[in-house]
Design a protein around this motif. Structure first.
Motif, short mmCIF file in Angstrom:
data_model
loop_
_atom_site.label_atom_id
_atom_site.label_comp_id
_atom_site.label_asym_id
_atom_site.label_seq_id
_atom_site.Cartn_x
_atom_site.Cartn_y
_atom_site.Cartn_z
N LEU A 18 16.42 1.23 102.62
CA LEU A 18 15.17 1.99 102.75
C LEU A 18 14.80 2.82 101.52
O LEU A 18 13.62 2.86 101.14
CB LEU A 18 15.23 2.89 103.99
N PRO A 19 15.75 3.51 100.87
CA PRO A 19 15.34 4.26 99.68
C PRO A 19 14.67 3.38 98.63
O PRO A 19 13.67 3.79 98.02
CB PRO A 19 16.67 4.83 99.17
N ASP A 20 15.18 2.16 98.45
CA ASP A 20 14.57 1.26 97.48
C ASP A 20 13.22 0.74 97.97
O ASP A 20 12.29 0.57 97.18
CB ASP A 20 15.51 0.09 97.19
N LEU A 21 13.11 0.47 99.27
CA LEU A 21 11.84 -0.01 99.82
C LEU A 21 10.75 1.04 99.60
O LEU A 21 9.65 0.72 99.13
CB LEU A 21 12.00 -0.33 101.31
N VAL A 22 11.07 2.27 99.95
CA VAL A 22 10.09 3.35 99.78
C VAL A 22 9.83 3.60 98.31
O VAL A 22 8.68 3.81 97.88
CB VAL A 22 10.57 4.62 100.50
N GLY A 23 10.89 3.57 97.50
CA GLY A 23 10.74 3.79 96.07
C GLY A 23 9.87 2.76 95.40
O GLY A 23 9.24 3.02 94.36
N GLY A 24 9.79 1.54 96.01
CA GLY A 24 8.95 0.48 95.46
C GLY A 24 7.50 0.58 95.90
O GLY A 24 6.71 -0.32 95.61
N GLY A 25 7.16 1.66 96.60
CA GLY A 25 5.78 1.87 97.00
C GLY A 25 5.40 1.30 98.34
O GLY A 25 4.21 1.31 98.70
N ALA A 26 6.37 0.80 99.11
CA ALA A 26 6.06 0.18 100.40
C ALA A 26 6.18 1.18 101.54
O ALA A 26 6.72 2.29 101.38
CB ALA A 26 7.00 -1.01 100.64
N GLN A 27 5.70 0.78 102.71
CA GLN A 27 5.80 1.57 103.93
C GLN A 27 6.50 0.72 105.00
O GLN A 27 6.52 -0.51 104.91
CB GLN A 27 4.41 1.97 104.44
N LEU A 28 7.06 1.41 106.00
CA LEU A 28 7.72 0.74 107.11
C LEU A 28 7.25 1.32 108.42
O LEU A 28 7.23 2.55 108.60
CB LEU A 28 9.25 0.90 107.02
N ALA A 29 6.86 0.44 109.37
CA ALA A 29 6.55 0.83 110.75
C ALA A 29 7.49 0.06 111.66
O ALA A 29 7.44 -1.18 111.70
CB ALA A 29 5.09 0.50 111.09
N LEU A 30 8.36 0.78 112.37
CA LEU A 30 9.39 0.14 113.19
C LEU A 30 9.25 0.52 114.65
O LEU A 30 9.11 1.71 114.98
CB LEU A 30 10.78 0.52 112.68
#
Length: 488
Positions: free
Chosen positions: A320-332
């Motif tokens: 998750l830190p890398d996902l968010v750091g890459g500018g993406a969002q997550l809805a789970l």
């Protein structure tokens, strides 16, 4: 041919996973192919409350109850189809889920609850309902595994009824301590390696695999995988021995329920040609519902899943830190293992505005996530078929999957070659590791910026045909391949 279709779940009334969706969609597709199909369901309160006009068919003496057990018949609401219900409140009318207590522990008498279910199926196959008798008994998953064993122990006097057993997930083998075997009313010799015995235990799934005439599972790749030690859960030897009667058939999508063009849940229904505008409206609504920043050009990763080790969401947590750091969002949206639930709630608080988490299951919210997401995560350690990626494809959300089971059979990785040939529909990775997952996420995030390539992939994904019509024809072939002496 008459088919008695056994299932413990049926959408929308009782559902814990994909089994309920399959049970709602496959029987109507088989009926369209010319079969006379009736369902057999446990008498869970969700069914009894929903089905009007349940008619007494028979009351049967069984080894599982002092009184006779009522078997009722009801018309499924809104259809011309019928279902038998095993109406025994002491076994099925309970608080909690179908299989667990409110404290999330398995009911200690599940062997008796689903033993009775199999016993009733066998009695119907022997002609307990004088007005309708099946030619084929088709059971789904471990809850139904004892039915072919009961038929093998006492075949109908005028010839055998053919049996088909479908494995939806071999990880759920219906194991119980060997000491419960005497409670199941099977001949003593059935508790053996050539029977229901499984490493000193009783396995309902093994019973179904051993005693059924034909076996199916829910994707071609999974049919091969479960014959290996890695995916066979100790049953791979039996499955290799029965490989000649094992068929992998992909699940389908119920287009009556999953159709973005007619989905009233969506803020703006859409088809292939109007996907951009429809998905943009859904994405904004997902961002609002999950408290995410309203950034249109941020890639939105969606997830609708049980939070259990099989599904691989511990890998998502690690990345998750890398996902968010890459500018993406997550809805789970998901529930399951309490440690995973709590961990995702915590990261939702930590990355507020970038990660949104809802614990539980909400059918309407699931539809919205598929429509609003750019990518849907399915990082499973094993996946017999998977419906998540099929729903995602239909709604134009590109699946990101681990290369296992039915995920292999349904998602075409966005490699350079596949992109050039115009066949890519998603992203895939191999290793069971957070770095492998993050590498695929990075590829997806990068490709998301290539808007024309992305739009072509979305159009390709939405045109894939995973209808139940295709699957029903394959089940028809399985039924018609049964030995003639087993089908009257």
């Amino acid at each position: 041919m008459r088919v008695l279709y056994m299932t413990a779940e049926l959408y929308p009334w009782v559902k814990s996973g994909g089994l309920g969706d399959v049970a709602a969609a496959l029987p109507p597709a088989l009926i369209a192919e010319g079969f006379d199909v009736r369902l057999l369901l446990p008498g869970f309160r969700g069914f009894l409350d929903a089905f009007p006009g349940i008619t007494d068919i028979v009351r049967l003496a069984t080894p599982f109850a002092g009184e006779r057990v009522r078997v009722g018949l009801a018309r499924l609401p809104g259809t011309d189809s019928f279902a038998y219900l095993v109406d025994h409140p002491a076994f099925y009318d309970r608080a909690g889920s179908s299989y667990q207590s409110p404290e999330r522990s398995d009911w200690p008498d599940n062997h008796r609850r689903f033993g009775l279910f199999g016993w009733i199926a066998a009695e119907l196959a022997r002609g307990a309902d004088a007005g309708w008798r099946p030619d084929i008994l088709h059971g789904h998953d471990w809850h139904t595994g004892l039915a072919p064993a009961y038929l093998a122990a006492r075949p109908p006097a005028d010839g055998r009824v053919a049996t088909v057993f479908t494995v939806h997930n071999l990880g759920y083998r219906g194991p119980f301590p060997g000491m419960v075997f005497p409670e199941l009313a099977l001949p003593p010799e059935f508790y053996s390696i050539d029977g229901v015995e499984f490493f000193g235990m009783v396995s309902f799934t093994k019973a179904g695999l051993f005693y059924s005439d034909r076996l199916t599972t829910v994707s071609p790749t999974y049919a091969r995988e479960i014959q290996t030690a890695t995916f066979g859960w100790g049953l791979d030897g039996l499955l290799r021995a029965r490989a000649n009667v094992l068929t992998g058939i992909l699940n389908g999508v119920d287009t009556r329920v999953w159709d973005p063009q007619r989905d009233a849940i969506l803020p703006r229904p859409y088809g292939e040609r109007t996907a951009a505008a429809g998905k943009r409206a859904a994405k904004a609504e997902v961002q609002r519902r999950f408290g995410l920043e309203p950034i249109e050009d941020a890639p939105l990763f969606g997830a609708v899943s049980r939070l259990v080790p099989q599904k691989g969401f511990d890998l998502v947590l690690a990345g998750l830190p890398d996902l968010v750091g890459g500018g993406a969002q997550l809805a789970l949206l998901g529930s399951g293992d309490r440690d995973l639930e709590q961990a995702f709630v915590a990261v939702g608080d930590r990355y507020r505005g970038r990660v949104g988490v809802t614990i539980g299951y909400d059918e309407s919210l699931a539809h919205l996530i598929y429509a609003g997401s750019d990518v849907v995560l399915v990082p499973s350690r094993f996946e017999p078929c998977g419906l998540t990626q099929l729903y995602a494809l239909r709604y134009g959300a590109l699946p990101l999957v681990r290369r296992v089971g039915g995920l292999v059979d349904t998602v075409v990785d966005a490699t350079a070659t596949n992109l050039a040939e115009g066949v890519a529909t998603g992203f895939a990775f191999d290793d069971d590791s957070a770095p492998a997952l993050m590498s695929a996420i990075t590829r997806a995030t990068t490709l998301f910026r290539e808007r024309e390539i992305w739009r072509r992939m979305v159009r390709r994904a939405m045109t894939r045909d995973f209808s139940w019509t295709v699957a029903a024809r394959q089940y028809t072939a399985v039924y018609r391949a049964l030995p003639p002496d087993l089908v009257r």
